[in-house]
Write a protein that holds these residues in place. Structure first.
Motif, mmCIF file in Angstrom:
data_model
loop_
_atom_site.group_PDB
_atom_site.id
_atom_site.type_symbol
_atom_site.label_atom_id
_atom_site.label_comp_id
_atom_site.label_asym_id
_atom_site.label_seq_id
_atom_site.Cartn_x
_atom_site.Cartn_y
_atom_site.Cartn_z
ATOM 1 N N GLU A 166 35.838 51.241 33.933
ATOM 2 C CA GLU A 166 34.653 50.621 34.969
ATOM 3 C C GLU A 166 35.425 50.317 36.159
ATOM 4 O O GLU A 166 34.777 50.490 37.335
ATOM 5 N N SER A 167 36.652 49.993 36.303
ATOM 6 C CA SER A 167 37.550 49.832 37.406
ATOM 7 C C SER A 167 39.056 49.965 37.282
ATOM 8 O O SER A 167 39.489 49.902 35.897
ATOM 9 N N VAL A 168 39.495 50.463 38.219
ATOM 10 C CA VAL A 168 41.156 50.529 38.103
ATOM 11 C C VAL A 168 41.593 49.380 39.246
ATOM 12 O O VAL A 168 41.213 49.450 40.569
ATOM 13 N N GLU A 169 42.474 48.616 38.665
ATOM 14 C CA GLU A 169 42.838 47.384 39.531
ATOM 15 C C GLU A 169 44.334 47.285 39.556
ATOM 16 O O GLU A 169 44.955 47.819 38.871
ATOM 17 N N GLN A 170 44.759 46.439 40.582
ATOM 18 C CA GLN A 170 46.244 46.158 40.603
ATOM 19 C C GLN A 170 46.529 44.790 40.646
ATOM 20 O O GLN A 170 45.847 43.824 41.241
ATOM 21 N N GLY A 171 47.425 44.278 39.871
ATOM 22 C CA GLY A 171 47.714 42.773 39.657
ATOM 23 C C GLY A 171 48.486 42.267 40.537
ATOM 24 O O GLY A 171 49.013 42.956 41.826
ATOM 25 N N ASP A 172 48.879 41.002 40.445
ATOM 26 C CA ASP A 172 49.537 40.253 41.701
ATOM 27 C C ASP A 172 51.095 40.598 41.713
ATOM 28 O O ASP A 172 51.516 40.637 42.597
ATOM 29 N N GLU A 173 51.676 41.238 40.674
ATOM 30 C CA GLU A 173 52.932 41.869 40.657
ATOM 31 C C GLU A 173 53.167 43.390 40.755
ATOM 32 O O GLU A 173 54.016 43.763 40.512
ATOM 33 N N GLY A 174 51.826 43.830 41.004
ATOM 34 C CA GLY A 174 51.833 45.273 41.590
ATOM 35 C C GLY A 174 51.678 46.065 40.476
ATOM 36 O O GLY A 174 51.641 47.511 40.612
ATOM 37 N N GLU A 175 51.396 45.713 39.091
ATOM 38 C CA GLU A 175 51.014 46.440 37.908
ATOM 39 C C GLU A 175 49.886 47.001 38.227
ATOM 40 O O GLU A 175 48.803 46.245 38.663
ATOM 41 N N TRP A 176 49.304 48.224 37.637
ATOM 42 C CA TRP A 176 48.193 48.634 37.515
ATOM 43 C C TRP A 176 47.395 48.586 36.154
ATOM 44 O O TRP A 176 48.227 48.653 35.125
ATOM 45 N N PHE A 177 46.229 48.730 36.083
ATOM 46 C CA PHE A 177 45.419 48.205 34.873
ATOM 47 C C PHE A 177 44.058 48.979 35.051
ATOM 48 O O PHE A 177 43.485 48.616 35.925
ATOM 49 N N ALA A 178 43.365 49.361 33.954
ATOM 50 C CA ALA A 178 42.166 49.729 33.993
ATOM 51 C C ALA A 178 41.152 48.572 33.008
ATOM 52 O O ALA A 178 41.818 48.114 32.232
ATOM 53 N N VAL A 179 39.980 48.243 33.856
ATOM 54 C CA VAL A 179 39.278 47.467 32.888
ATOM 55 C C VAL A 179 37.940 48.375 32.727
ATOM 56 O O VAL A 179 37.199 48.884 33.400
ATOM 57 N N GLY A 180 37.427 47.901 31.428
ATOM 58 C CA GLY A 180 36.086 48.640 30.781
ATOM 59 C C GLY A 180 35.798 47.944 29.683
ATOM 60 O O GLY A 180 35.896 46.714 29.278
ATOM 61 N N ARG A 181 34.826 48.535 29.026
ATOM 62 C CA ARG A 181 34.120 48.092 27.898
ATOM 63 C C ARG A 181 34.317 48.900 26.702
ATOM 64 O O ARG A 181 34.002 50.075 26.822
ATOM 65 N N ALA A 182 34.758 48.444 25.492
ATOM 66 C CA ALA A 182 34.349 49.081 24.367
ATOM 67 C C ALA A 182 33.046 49.194 23.659
ATOM 68 O O ALA A 182 32.358 48.274 24.214
ATOM 69 N N GLY A 183 32.794 50.022 22.954
ATOM 70 C CA GLY A 183 31.459 49.965 22.170
ATOM 71 C C GLY A 183 30.736 48.739 21.876
ATOM 72 O O GLY A 183 29.835 48.619 22.188
ATOM 73 N N HIS A 184 31.290 47.628 21.528
ATOM 74 C CA HIS A 184 30.693 46.671 20.874
ATOM 75 C C HIS A 184 30.796 45.615 22.090
ATOM 76 O O HIS A 184 30.046 44.651 21.719
ATOM 77 N N GLN A 185 31.097 45.842 23.350
ATOM 78 C CA GLN A 185 31.052 44.957 24.355
ATOM 79 C C GLN A 185 29.910 45.466 25.342
ATOM 80 O O GLN A 185 29.946 46.468 25.953
ATOM 81 N N GLY A 186 28.970 44.549 25.446
ATOM 82 C CA GLY A 186 27.789 44.981 26.382
ATOM 83 C C GLY A 186 28.337 44.541 27.719
ATOM 84 O O GLY A 186 29.226 44.082 27.992
ATOM 85 N N PRO A 187 27.602 44.743 28.855
ATOM 86 C CA PRO A 187 27.949 44.693 30.192
ATOM 87 C C PRO A 187 28.129 43.177 30.448
ATOM 88 O O PRO A 187 29.057 42.910 31.644
ATOM 89 N N ASP A 188 27.871 42.206 30.030
ATOM 90 C CA ASP A 188 28.296 40.968 30.173
ATOM 91 C C ASP A 188 29.093 40.092 29.161
ATOM 92 O O ASP A 188 28.787 38.862 29.141
#
Length: 269
Positions: free
Chosen positions: A210-232
């Motif tokens: 759902e998003s691609v973000e950069q951490g404080d130390e320059g690292e990149w990571f994707a944030v999303g949801r698995a099948g068992h995880q609803g929107p909230d």
């Protein structure tokens, strides 16, 4: 037909996940004379719209049929996700809410779900401080939550709402008592949800980015949801080599390697 058409259109616009929402999704089809219409709609959506993932929100526990559980568990595009509106676990409180069931029945339903899919996500909402709720009722709710080990729980304190029967009920609880009960139950479910997340370490999940973000130390990571995880209901975080490694809308097979509270940390498999 309207639901199918709308989903097909959304898929054409690039939508990857659909959430079917109603006040009580298990009532779908009652007005059309078919109490099992949801059980035929879900496979039709999976097979006929091209959507990658669909999840159903707000199932009334007393109306959930074994056939519906089987359809959710076995239909390819339907997420392993059961949003069950328990509200409470004390039969006395539930009757005052004009609802049915109780701790024993609800635990039996959860057992059925996990027998079909041990990795399923189960979420619910709980109301504490309903008029007439006693310490024994609260203890019954607490015992249920400990035994049920739900993946996600929303906790709400009762408040009067104009036009509802509850406004006229006797034995209203003091606002301070309600606040204390909300804090107590919230603290409990936060521990349970974090433990449920830890239990998933080593589990294989399919994550929608759902998003691609950069951490404080320059690292990149994707944030999303698995099948068992609803929107909230928490997220799954996947470390990346760089910002182009994954894109929003990608589905990624991953293995859970760690947790951060209710969130999962996973590596691509």
């Amino acid at each position: 037909a309207d639901v199918m058409s709308e989903i097909a259109w959304l898929v054409g616009e690039g939508v990857q996940e659909i959430v079917l929402v109603s006040e009580n999704s298990t009532s779908y089809g009652k007005d059309l004379g078919d109490l099992r219409l949801l059980e035929t709609l879900l496979p039709a959506i999976s097979e006929g719209t091209g959507v990658r993932r669909v999840r159903v929100a707000y199932l009334q526990p007393a109306e959930v049929r074994p056939g519906l559980l089987q359809v959710i568990a076995s239909t390819e595009a339907v997420a392993p996700y059961y949003d069950l509106s328990f509200q409470h676990a004390s039969p006395t409180v539930l009757r005052r809410m004009r609802r049915f069931g109780g701790r024993v029945e609800f635990l039996g339903l959860i057992e059925q779900i996990r027998a079909l899919d041990p990795a399923a996500g189960i979420r619910s909402n709980i109301i504490v401080g309903f008029p007439g709720e006693t310490e024994d009722d609260l203890a019954e709710l607490t015992a249920f939550l400990v035994e049920a080990q739900l993946d996600a729980v929303g906790v709400f304190g009762y408040s009067d709402e104009d036009g509802t029967e509850a406004v006229a009920l006797p034995d209203k609880l003091d606002h301070e008592v309600i606040r204390e009960r909300v804090e107590s139950i919230t603290s409990l479910v936060e521990e349970i949800m974090a433990q449920r997340a830890e239990d998933r370490v080593g589990e294989r999940v399919l994550v929608l980015v759902e998003s691609v973000e950069q951490g404080d130390e320059g690292e990149w990571f994707a944030v999303g949801r698995a099948g068992h995880q609803g929107p909230d209901d928490g997220a799954t975080v996947i470390p990346l080599m760089d910002r182009t490694d994954l894109s929003i809308g990608d589905f990624v097979a991953a293995v859970v390697v760690d947790t951060d509270g209710v969130d999962l940390i996973a590596n691509r498999s």
